[in-house]
Design a protein around this motif. Structure first.
Motif, PDB file in Angstrom:
ATOM      1  N   ARG A  56       0.832  -1.201   0.000  1.00 17.73           N
ATOM      2  CA  ARG A  56       0.000   0.000   0.000  1.00 17.73           C
ATOM      3  C   ARG A  56       0.862   1.245   0.000  1.00 17.73           C
ATOM      4  NH1 ARG A  56      -2.179  -0.085   4.791  1.00 17.73           N
ATOM      5  NH2 ARG A  56      -2.047   1.988   5.703  1.00 17.73           N
ATOM      6  N   GLU A  58       0.382   5.441   0.659  1.00 15.49           N
ATOM      7  CA  GLU A  58      -0.447   6.568   1.080  1.00 15.49           C
ATOM      8  C   GLU A  58       0.335   7.837   0.773  1.00 15.49           C
ATOM      9  OE1 GLU A  58      -3.474   6.397   2.249  1.00 15.49           O
ATOM     10  OE2 GLU A  58      -3.676   4.284   2.805  1.00 15.49           O
ATOM     11  N   THR A 164      -4.369   6.877  -2.376  1.00 12.29           N
ATOM     12  CA  THR A 164      -4.083   5.564  -1.794  1.00 12.29           C
ATOM     13  C   THR A 164      -4.025   4.559  -2.933  1.00 12.29           C
ATOM     14  OG1 THR A 164      -5.236   6.084   0.274  1.00 12.29           O
ATOM     15  CG2 THR A 164      -4.870   3.757  -0.229  1.00 12.29           C
ATOM     16  N   THR A 166      -3.274   0.483  -3.541  1.00  7.69           N
ATOM     17  CA  THR A 166      -2.999  -0.846  -2.996  1.00  7.69           C
ATOM     18  C   THR A 166      -2.518  -1.759  -4.112  1.00  7.69           C
ATOM     19  OG1 THR A 166      -5.314  -1.521  -3.291  1.00  7.69           O
ATOM     20  CG2 THR A 166      -4.706  -0.571  -1.156  1.00  7.69           C
TER      21      THR A 166
END
Length: 204
Positions: A56, A58, A164, A166
């Motif tokens: 992930r 951010e 974000t 993923t």
């Protein structure tokens, strides 16, 4: 695809990334240059790509626009240039093939397993990016020079307050950051049979 500036926009990144490199990006000056001025315009790249994967990412302060990078030979590569003011990367992987004649070699770097790797003022010149992306307050179709003064006037740009991603899978030509903290860093040179399957992800 629906995106509104007052709520997160959701899209499959692979489809979205196809818009990131306009045809006009293949000509003109090299478009490296962060707002901090940390990147010199005469930087040349090796011509070899490397892979970056993460469980992930951010990121705050996301911008993206088209550009080119150049090898010492003069060969140019159209790329998508992404800038992130502050990034956290969970379970980060970086790999690059460094084969010798008749001998497979893969260099791997892993970090961010327990605590995320962090970067400030990060800039990435990439060929491709895969994953699932959520944007907060995204603005698509901005003039690139409104995002970075060194970009080509009239070319395509976008920005978002937060992103974000993923299952990040990125093929890059150049990455830089003002600071890059790799927590739990592990570097390994994988040679011969040990190099098989050691890249961050398989080619698509």
């Amino acid at each position: 695809m629906q995106n509104r500036t007052d709520e997160p926009g959701r899209t499959r990144w692979r489809r979205f990334a196809a818009m990131m490199v306009p045809a006009t990006a293949a000509v003109g000056a090299i478009l490296f240059g962060m707002q901090s001025g940390a990147i010199a315009s005469d930087i040349t790249v090796s011509g070899q790509t490397f892979k970056i994967g993460a469980e992930r990412l951010e990121g705050d302060g996301f911008t993206q626009y088209g550009g080119i990078v150049k090898e010492k030979s003069g060969k140019v590569h159209p790329v998508a240039l992404s800038e992130i003011s502050s990034a956290q990367l969970y379970k980060l992987c970086q790999s690059v093939r460094a084969d010798l004649p008749g001998l497979p070699v893969v260099l791997t770097i892993n970090a961010g397993d327990d605590k995320p790797a962090t970067a400030k003022n990060m800039m990435i010149a990439m060929d491709s990016l895969g994953g699932n992306a959520t944007f907060t307050n995204i603005r698509i179709g901005r003039d690139a020079t409104d995002l970075n003064a060194s970009a080509q006037a009239g070319s395509f740009g976008q920005d978002a307050q937060h992103v974000t991603i993923t299952d990040l899978r990125q093929v890059s030509r150049y990455t830089t950051a003002a600071t890059f903290n790799l927590t739990g860093l592990r570097l390994k040179v994988n040679v011969g049979d040990a190099a098989k399957g050691k890249e961050c992800f398989a080619d698509e």
